[in-house]
Write a protein that holds these residues in place. Sequence first.
Motif, mmCIF file in Angstrom:
data_model
loop_
_atom_site.group_PDB
_atom_site.id
_atom_site.type_symbol
_atom_site.label_atom_id
_atom_site.label_comp_id
_atom_site.label_asym_id
_atom_site.label_seq_id
_atom_site.Cartn_x
_atom_site.Cartn_y
_atom_site.Cartn_z
ATOM 1 N N SER A 1 -1.467 -3.082 10.130
ATOM 2 C CA SER A 1 -1.214 -4.113 9.278
ATOM 3 C C SER A 1 -2.112 -3.863 7.909
ATOM 4 O O SER A 1 -3.187 -3.929 8.181
ATOM 5 C CB SER A 1 -1.065 -5.328 9.821
ATOM 6 N N VAL A 2 -1.279 -3.781 6.848
ATOM 7 C CA VAL A 2 -2.335 -3.599 5.461
ATOM 8 C C VAL A 2 -2.976 -4.960 5.515
ATOM 9 O O VAL A 2 -4.036 -5.120 5.234
ATOM 10 C CB VAL A 2 -1.417 -3.089 4.367
ATOM 11 N N PHE A 3 -2.488 -6.078 5.648
ATOM 12 C CA PHE A 3 -2.729 -7.279 5.450
ATOM 13 C C PHE A 3 -2.757 -8.082 6.492
ATOM 14 O O PHE A 3 -1.549 -8.428 7.158
ATOM 15 C CB PHE A 3 -2.015 -8.341 4.230
ATOM 16 N N PHE B 1 -1.141 -0.486 -4.301
ATOM 17 C CA PHE B 1 -1.435 -1.882 -4.238
ATOM 18 C C PHE B 1 -1.059 -2.516 -5.282
ATOM 19 O O PHE B 1 -0.536 -3.787 -5.623
ATOM 20 C CB PHE B 1 -2.822 -1.894 -3.814
ATOM 21 N N GLY C 1 0.702 -1.253 0.015
ATOM 22 C CA GLY C 1 0.021 -0.004 -0.031
ATOM 23 C C GLY C 1 0.961 1.115 0.153
ATOM 24 O O GLY C 1 0.455 2.254 0.306
ATOM 25 N N SER D 1 5.869 7.819 2.963
ATOM 26 C CA SER D 1 5.704 7.015 1.763
ATOM 27 C C SER D 1 5.103 8.335 0.899
ATOM 28 O O SER D 1 4.449 9.227 1.339
ATOM 29 C CB SER D 1 4.425 6.255 1.846
ATOM 30 N N THR E 1 2.673 10.005 -1.871
ATOM 31 C CA THR E 1 1.115 9.753 -2.014
ATOM 32 C C THR E 1 1.016 10.416 -3.386
ATOM 33 O O THR E 1 1.933 11.178 -3.886
ATOM 34 C CB THR E 1 0.327 10.514 -0.806
ATOM 35 N N PHE F 1 -4.378 2.518 -6.902
ATOM 36 C CA PHE F 1 -4.818 2.312 -5.517
ATOM 37 C C PHE F 1 -3.603 2.447 -4.423
ATOM 38 O O PHE F 1 -3.709 1.681 -3.489
ATOM 39 C CB PHE F 1 -5.158 0.620 -5.516
ATOM 40 N N ALA G 1 2.619 -1.825 8.972
ATOM 41 C CA ALA G 1 2.709 -0.877 8.002
ATOM 42 C C ALA G 1 3.141 0.586 8.854
ATOM 43 O O ALA G 1 3.817 1.336 8.064
ATOM 44 C CB ALA G 1 1.263 -0.383 7.185
#
Lengths: 282, 792
Positions: free
Chosen positions: B777-779, B193, B161, B537, B539, B190, B758
């Motif tokens: 956590s993203v996943f 992603f 992400g 990060s 954007t 996304f 994350a």
Amino acid sequence: MKNNIKLATILAIFITFISCDDKIDVEVPEASPRLVIEASLDWEKGTLGNDQTIKLSTSTSFFENTLNTSVIGAMVKVTNNDTNAVFNFVDQNDGTYTVNNFVPVLNGSYTLEVVYDGEVYLATENLTPITGINEVFQSLEGGFDEELLDVNITYNDPAPLGNFYMIRMQEVGDLFPIIETRSDEFTNGNVQEEFFEKEDDDEDPTEQFNPGDEVNIKLYGISERYYNFITLLIEQYDSAGNPFATTPAEIRGNCINTTNAANYAFGYFRVTEFDQVDYIFQ
Amino acid sequence: MKNKIIWICLLMSTFLVAQEKFSVSGTIKDQKNGETLFGATVYLKGTTNGAITNEYGFFSLTAKKGTYTLVVSFLGYENITKEITLDVDQTINFEIKEASTSLETVVIEAEESERLNIRKPQMSVSKLNAATIKQMPVVLGEVDIIKSIQLLPGVTSGGEGTAGFNVRGGAADQNLVLLDEAIIYNTSHFFGFFSVFNADAIKDIKLYKGDIPAKFGGRVSSVLDVRQKDGNSKNFEVNGGVGLISSRLALEGPMFNKKGSFLVAGRTSYAHLFMPLIEEIKDDKISFYDLNLKTNYEINENNRIYLSGYFGRDVFDLSQFIQNRYGNTSANLRWNHIFSEKLFSNLSLIYSKYNYELVLDFIKLDWVSDIQNFNIKYDLRYYTSDKLKLDFGVSGISYNFNPGEIKPSDPTSTINARQLDKKRAFEGGVYVSAEHELTDKLSAQYGLRLSTFNRLGGQILSDYANDLPVVYNSEIGIYEEGEEIGTTDYGRSESIKTFANLEPRLGLSYQLNDDSSVKASFTRTVQYLHLLSNTSSVTPLDVWAPSGKYIQPQKSNQYAAGYYRNFKDKTYSLEVEAYYKNVDNRIDYIDGSDLIGTNNIETEILNGEARAYGLEILFRKSKGKFTGWFAYTLSKSEQRALGGNVGGPGINNGDWYNTPFDRTHDISVTGNYELNEKWKFGVNFIYQTGRPVTYPDGQYQYEGLSIASFDARNANRLPAYHRLDFSATFTPTKNKNRRWQSEWVFGVYNAYARRNAASVSFVQDFDTGENEARRISVFGSFIPSITYNFKF
């Protein structure tokens, strides 16, 4: 069939918002304690503003829960730089220092002096005026979710550019306020609007605003430097660690340690005019 | 001095040509679909005389008069040999066939025939073809070029992400990402992603982590050169796939009486089609799509025209709250012209644009920003002799920046319309570069690029007291905006500031024996654009800013050395590289800087520097049933910004601190196993040291809230990131002898359901008032996927 479609959709949405959130144990560094000066001389519109309180405490380690940090035995005084009137704050032995003869003057310049542990802290600030709250009302539209109640205030921004505001909303019964800041950078000279809405929570519908809930909203006129300070402070409070937030940093207030500059104090000496309103949701 | 040496070398080499030599040139294509092949080898058996096809499949080699056996080879393809007599310059085109036994299929395509790989001075480069990338396990079945290069040593990302990628400790904006030569400003859909590159439309990708050839310029960290397929020039072909997130369809076929071909590829996510059916989200729309186009026409043997285009969009609408759209657009018209057997040329006219639109309904704000450029480029390659090849060319890029336009989104809005100053700039480049075999063992690649940058007028700039947009408040110890004392209006025909820089590039290769070599390189690169981002990060909202009066161009020197070796008849190979690089004028952001909607960005930044060093090991197996690689990187990436003439100690007290892309250890393992004609399996394992972050070192009470205090930037780290992915590809046997070919791809991402952080946020619990650390956590679990691909 419809269920299947729903499943596929939820899956897709889930992908986007799939993130999960849990509490973990983290070891954090520990800095030595610093003096915290919460010197907020706020003058409510329509009052005399004679009673003022300054709070002194010390910082602790991040996960410390017993917050017995009151600072006792300091010398606290505020001077009006224009009239040289001096207001000596009296130690209440609980971390607060009070006066009952303060004389607020709009745009007046004030200096705070705190002597603690043999070190002298100084800060200067001007009393920032404000036009006041025009109206308060509740609504469904506006806000993030059109099914949730929100409370709005409006106020006038004067024509010159460079006005800064802090709005503090606290629901009766809540432990913590919600603080927002505004600058007129993009909205100069207009009637300003501010809304507060609480997120819905399916498990606990009392979380959101409901008829009968009572809130207090305070609108402060603040200086540009305090705006920078408090905006960053609130931003970091709300989102420390978010990868899309800026790298958190030490936030320096305006209290300077003139004895030992490295041992600076947290907090701020602010002098503001404010307006407040209570509202009960219908 | 450096220039002198290069000129002497060039002159010397022209004397060497004075013997009786002849050239053979031509184009190499895939027999099945007519795609030109990039990186195929042509050599004369029994000599060291060889050539590698360029991006357009063209080769040229020169040798003394005589009779030779010419060999064409390309990994995964059958060799072709042909007896030739060199007594006159000649053109021979080849079509080569994919190796027929599928078990022999080579998954990882080496740069060229290994023999030459070892010899060639080019280092720090990785090439992957689309077939390789498609076999790697991926999240939700979405084949992803950007994720696949992250499996290479020296390449990392901020995790799931997060957009972009980091090469050798560099920032995401230091990568030059090209799609058919057009600059791509945002590489992901996304919010990171998925990548913007549809693998069905891609032929191959090449990533330069260092030793960047002189023909590339404008970014200091890396070049990711992505090439689209030309389209099948023999038969009409349809490729498609249906996945959980998106579906793809690509059509290609011959055109103009087989004198040309076309490719049209589309991809779209489709969750938004179902969203109106669900009450809670019926007014929301979340989707992405992209469209790739390419066509080419062979006018005659010496002239070929290509037209390619890309259009992609992300749509992120949450009703009554936010509407967000962004994406890249690019187009490129190219003309390949072969002047002679020895001189190949390409002229490109390129356009690219990235735009971003955001409507925030709740504050009735409408925000638009974009960057666009026109680029003209002329590149030539002169195959001077068997020992020397020359590349030279010119390019000019004209940029227009719209850093932001703010409008009220409806009449009741309290927002005043406002336009942040639009900016213009022109970037020019001239280069010459040589690939030179100095002796049997020693080869060199040396070149020089002259880059210029002209920040054009047509805007007003602020002037500051003492020329300082940022000042140090020594009382409080913070950096603040400088005092504006006036403005200067620059006319459209005026220059605000001009820059010119010489960028020498040098690569050396010394062959130790048939199977091993050592190489070294030096690369100087200059970057005139900066992506303004003070978050960990990048954007989609981040805005590009050109160098100018207050922002200096980034300048980087990279030194690298490596050892390369093939084992066991080239079944295994080992690459070890060490690098050190520094970047001057890396802008850094003062504490609490606010970049969004800020017109005078110079009041938020200090001039800093960055440095990175590391060791990379890549061990791979590229033949047999099992193929794959193991990559390990040990590295460090730091930055600092001193106060300089602004005064004060600088950001973070002027100390070096970890960049958000510093990863001490980075391990990637990827493998493919071909069990039989029906089943293929893939596996990835990734381990990375956690991302540097800033943790609180204390708390205090203010306004009734527990406020965290922070000390040094990025002195702490998130927990380590690791995960394991699997994929299995099933090809039904009924595929045999029929036109309709299909396969099922099953995947599991994050197989052992690790909750990789994350981020870790430090918050106060609203009910208890206690401070706590929360991991996002993203996943949170393993992510299964299924994709159906077809071709006919």
